[in-house]
Write a protein that holds these residues in place. Structure first.
Motif, PDB file in Angstrom:
ATOM      1  N   GLU A   1       0.861  -1.177   0.000  1.00  0.00           N
ATOM      2  CA  GLU A   1       0.000   0.000   0.000  1.00  0.00           C
ATOM      3  C   GLU A   1       0.896   1.225   0.000  1.00  0.00           C
ATOM      4  OE1 GLU A   1      -0.611   2.438   2.677  1.00  0.00           O
ATOM      5  OE2 GLU A   1       1.214   1.634   3.591  1.00  0.00           O
ATOM      6  N   TRP A   2       0.402   2.285  -0.655  1.00  0.00           N
ATOM      7  CA  TRP A   2       1.095   3.561  -0.555  1.00  0.00           C
ATOM      8  C   TRP A   2       0.096   4.583  -0.029  1.00  0.00           C
ATOM      9  CZ3 TRP A   2       5.112   5.730   0.856  1.00  0.00           C
ATOM     10  CH2 TRP A   2       5.391   7.087   0.582  1.00  0.00           C
ATOM     11  N   ILE A   3      -0.626   5.265  -0.894  1.00  0.00           N
ATOM     12  CA  ILE A   3      -1.601   6.245  -0.404  1.00  0.00           C
ATOM     13  C   ILE A   3      -2.933   6.054  -1.095  1.00  0.00           C
ATOM     14  CG2 ILE A   3      -2.184   8.707  -0.340  1.00  0.00           C
ATOM     15  CD1 ILE A   3       0.737   9.302   0.196  1.00  0.00           C
ATOM     16  N   GLY A   4      -2.980   6.365  -2.388  1.00  0.00           N
ATOM     17  CA  GLY A   4      -4.239   6.296  -3.111  1.00  0.00           C
ATOM     18  C   GLY A   4      -3.998   6.428  -4.598  1.00  0.00           C
ATOM     19  N   PRO A   5      -5.064   6.538  -5.378  1.00  0.00           N
ATOM     20  CA  PRO A   5      -4.972   6.455  -6.837  1.00  0.00           C
ATOM     21  C   PRO A   5      -3.945   7.384  -7.492  1.00  0.00           C
ATOM     22  CG  PRO A   5      -7.252   6.368  -6.160  1.00  0.00           C
ATOM     23  CD  PRO A   5      -6.461   6.661  -4.929  1.00  0.00           C
ATOM     24  N   TYR A   6      -3.903   8.646  -7.098  1.00  0.00           N
ATOM     25  CA  TYR A   6      -3.027   9.595  -7.793  1.00  0.00           C
ATOM     26  C   TYR A   6      -1.561   9.209  -7.655  1.00  0.00           C
ATOM     27  CZ  TYR A   6      -0.898  13.970  -9.338  1.00  0.00           C
ATOM     28  OH  TYR A   6      -0.145  14.904 -10.000  1.00  0.00           O
ATOM     29  N   ASP A   7      -1.130   8.931  -6.446  1.00  0.00           N
ATOM     30  CA  ASP A   7       0.263   8.532  -6.242  1.00  0.00           C
ATOM     31  C   ASP A   7       0.527   7.124  -6.754  1.00  0.00           C
ATOM     32  OD1 ASP A   7       0.892  10.940  -5.129  1.00  0.00           O
ATOM     33  OD2 ASP A   7       0.934  10.242  -3.058  1.00  0.00           O
TER      34      ASP A   7
ATOM     35  N   ALA B   1      -7.349  -2.378 -13.616  1.00  0.00           N
ATOM     36  CA  ALA B   1      -7.177  -2.645 -12.187  1.00  0.00           C
ATOM     37  C   ALA B   1      -8.486  -3.198 -11.638  1.00  0.00           C
ATOM     38  CB  ALA B   1      -6.785  -1.376 -11.455  1.00  0.00           C
ATOM     39  N   LYS B   2      -8.394  -4.195 -10.783  1.00  0.00           N
ATOM     40  CA  LYS B   2      -9.582  -4.813 -10.199  1.00  0.00           C
ATOM     41  C   LYS B   2      -9.791  -4.230  -8.795  1.00  0.00           C
ATOM     42  CE  LYS B   2      -8.633  -8.941 -12.898  1.00  0.00           C
ATOM     43  NZ  LYS B   2      -8.218 -10.369 -12.889  1.00  0.00           N
ATOM     44  N   VAL B   3     -10.733  -3.301  -8.681  1.00  0.00           N
ATOM     45  CA  VAL B   3     -10.971  -2.574  -7.435  1.00  0.00           C
ATOM     46  C   VAL B   3     -11.969  -3.354  -6.583  1.00  0.00           C
ATOM     47  CG1 VAL B   3     -11.637  -0.367  -6.430  1.00  0.00           C
ATOM     48  CG2 VAL B   3     -10.530  -0.426  -8.678  1.00  0.00           C
TER      49      VAL B   3
ATOM     50  N   GLY C   1      -9.957  11.252 -10.738  1.00  0.00           N
ATOM     51  CA  GLY C   1      -9.539  11.038 -12.127  1.00  0.00           C
ATOM     52  C   GLY C   1      -8.524   9.918 -12.245  1.00  0.00           C
ATOM     53  N   ALA C   2      -7.625   9.825 -11.277  1.00  0.00           N
ATOM     54  CA  ALA C   2      -6.612   8.773 -11.306  1.00  0.00           C
ATOM     55  C   ALA C   2      -7.260   7.400 -11.134  1.00  0.00           C
ATOM     56  CB  ALA C   2      -5.584   9.013 -10.213  1.00  0.00           C
ATOM     57  N   LEU C   3      -8.285   7.319 -10.289  1.00  0.00           N
ATOM     58  CA  LEU C   3      -8.969   6.038 -10.100  1.00  0.00           C
ATOM     59  C   LEU C   3      -9.629   5.595 -11.406  1.00  0.00           C
ATOM     60  CD1 LEU C   3      -9.826   3.755  -8.229  1.00  0.00           C
ATOM     61  CD2 LEU C   3     -11.821   5.121  -7.571  1.00  0.00           C
ATOM     62  N   LYS C   4     -10.212   6.540 -12.124  1.00  0.00           N
ATOM     63  CA  LYS C   4     -10.811   6.201 -13.424  1.00  0.00           C
ATOM     64  C   LYS C   4      -9.758   5.647 -14.376  1.00  0.00           C
ATOM     65  CE  LYS C   4     -14.545   9.646 -13.245  1.00  0.00           C
ATOM     66  NZ  LYS C   4     -15.091  10.885 -13.857  1.00  0.00           N
ATOM     67  N   GLN C   5      -8.583   6.245 -14.365  1.00  0.00           N
ATOM     68  CA  GLN C   5      -7.507   5.767 -15.238  1.00  0.00           C
ATOM     69  C   GLN C   5      -7.064   4.355 -14.846  1.00  0.00           C
ATOM     70  OE1 GLN C   5      -4.249   8.571 -16.290  1.00  0.00           O
ATOM     71  NE2 GLN C   5      -5.382  10.082 -15.087  1.00  0.00           N
ATOM     72  N   LEU C   6      -6.997   4.094 -13.564  1.00  0.00           N
ATOM     73  CA  LEU C   6      -6.588   2.767 -13.109  1.00  0.00           C
ATOM     74  C   LEU C   6      -7.608   1.706 -13.495  1.00  0.00           C
ATOM     75  CD1 LEU C   6      -5.223   3.746  -9.586  1.00  0.00           C
ATOM     76  CD2 LEU C   6      -3.879   2.851 -11.495  1.00  0.00           C
ATOM     77  N   VAL C   7      -8.888   2.050 -13.366  1.00  0.00           N
ATOM     78  CA  VAL C   7      -9.947   1.114 -13.751  1.00  0.00           C
ATOM     79  C   VAL C   7      -9.898   0.865 -15.263  1.00  0.00           C
ATOM     80  CG1 VAL C   7     -12.444   0.804 -13.926  1.00  0.00           C
ATOM     81  CG2 VAL C   7     -11.440   1.664 -11.800  1.00  0.00           C
TER      82      VAL C   7
END
Length: 359
Positions: A212-218, A294-296, A284-290
């Motif tokens: 784990e780090w922080i969240g979608p953007y990082d 990425a399996k959220v 926005g970063a979460l949308k890019q990961l999906v």
């Protein structure tokens, strides 16, 4: 006009000018250094120190300049407390829980499992007893602490395999920030404390099973989705992470009252800006990961409940072994109890309703 008359008129003019002009106190030119625990590439978390430094410079007309140095430039990421304590640098910007090995109370100043969210923690620090209690504690380390950023609630990290039950935690080599590792350990996991810049390689090589780090953007910047497909939530160990600006007490106390006020104001500006950036950039970063497959997934309820029990058992043990912890944690938990009740009626209900609506 004779000389005496000229001096008299000049004196009156000087008095009038002084009365009309704002009081400006001459301040010495200062140069400080901040040792960060973060890489410069993470512009949100590292950037909080930059916001602080730029604000101090602007408010002092360039007389007080502070340079920010990324992890490893002046000293390793996890050595910055020692650097501030012994005066090698004037200040550090870091996540307090990295240093729980010195005393578990460090974690309370940053994040503890199933702790307060960002607004609640800031409230405790600013208007509750948190700020006073933490200042008393840090005085033992020659440190003046100031809140200097918050990440908000974090994600639960990237896993190479699915987590279906508590059995999947056993033997799991998990890069997890600081104090949370004590809870993971109690659940049979193998916590790893690894700086941000080394996480990708460790996952890629299989040295660790999850991180784990922080969240979608990082996480997107670090590319963690490329080496571990399962992205879990929530990060129960970090309902928020309060970042701290640690200032050597001699350096801080040598400042004029004006400069002390400016430093405090600049730290609060950085505190607010840091979370605003995370809240703005994570969606926005979460949308890019999906979109990148990425399996959220949510942690199973069983895992959350077992984690909560392990955390509460840990805190009970610390109450019996660490007097500093017992004193500060009691105030922390009492404050959180009231906050959770309030948020249940207002923020929580509102947020849950809005999450089901089509906007």
């Amino acid at each position: 006009m004779d000389r005496r008359s000229m001096l008299k008129n000049a004196g009156i003019a000087g008095v009038l000018a002084a009365a009309a002009a704002p009081a400006v106190h001459a301040q010495p030119a200062l140069r400080w250094r901040i040792a960060s625990s973060f890489p410069k590439s993470l512009d949100t978390i590292y950037g909080a120190a930059d916001v602080f430094a730029q604000s101090v410079k602007a408010q002092t007309g360039g007389k007080f300049e502070i340079s920010v140095h990324q992890a490893g430039e002046l000293m390793p990421a996890f050595n910055v407390v020692d650097g501030v304590q012994n005066g090698s640098v004037e200040a550090a910007h870091t996540a307090p829980y990295y240093f729980f090995g010195k005393n578990e109370v460090f974690a309370i100043g940053g994040a503890i499992p199933f702790g307060m969210n960002s607004r609640q923690l800031t409230s405790w620090m600013v208007d509750g007893n948190g700020g006073k209690l933490m200042q008393e504690f840090y005085a033992k380390y020659n440190i003046v602490p100031l809140p200097c950023g918050n990440t908000g609630a974090q994600m639960g990290g990237w896993f190479r395999k699915e987590v279906k039950s508590t059995e999947d935690i056993k033997g799991l080599k998990f890069r997890v920030g600081g104090f949370a590792g004590k809870v993971i350990e109690r659940m049979g996991g193998v916590p790893q404390n690894i700086p941000a810049g080394e996480i990708y390689q460790s996952l890629e090589k299989g040295t660790i099973d999850a991180a784990e780090w922080i969240g979608p953007y990082d996480d997107l910047k670090l590319g963690l989705n490329k080496v571990a497909p399962f992205y879990y939530y929530p990060g129960w160990w970090e309902g928020s992470l309060n970042l701290s600006l640690y200032i050597n007490d001699k350096a801080f106390n040598s400042l004029s009252n004006e400069y002390k006020a400016i430093v405090r104001a600049a730290a609060m500006e950085a505190h607010v800006t840091c979370q605003a950036r995370y809240d703005s950039r994570n969606p926005g970063a979460l949308k890019q990961l999906v979109a990148a497959k990425a399996k959220v997934l949510p942690f199973p309820q069983q895992v959350l409940e077992a984690s909560f029990k392990s955390a509460m058992d840990l805190y009970a043990d610390l109450d019996n072994s660490n007097p500093d912890w017992k004193k500060i944690y009691a105030d922390y938990r009492n404050f959180q109890r009231d906050q959770v009740l309030w948020f249940r009626f207002a923020e929580g209900r509102f947020d849950n309703f809005m999450s089901t609506q089509k906007l």
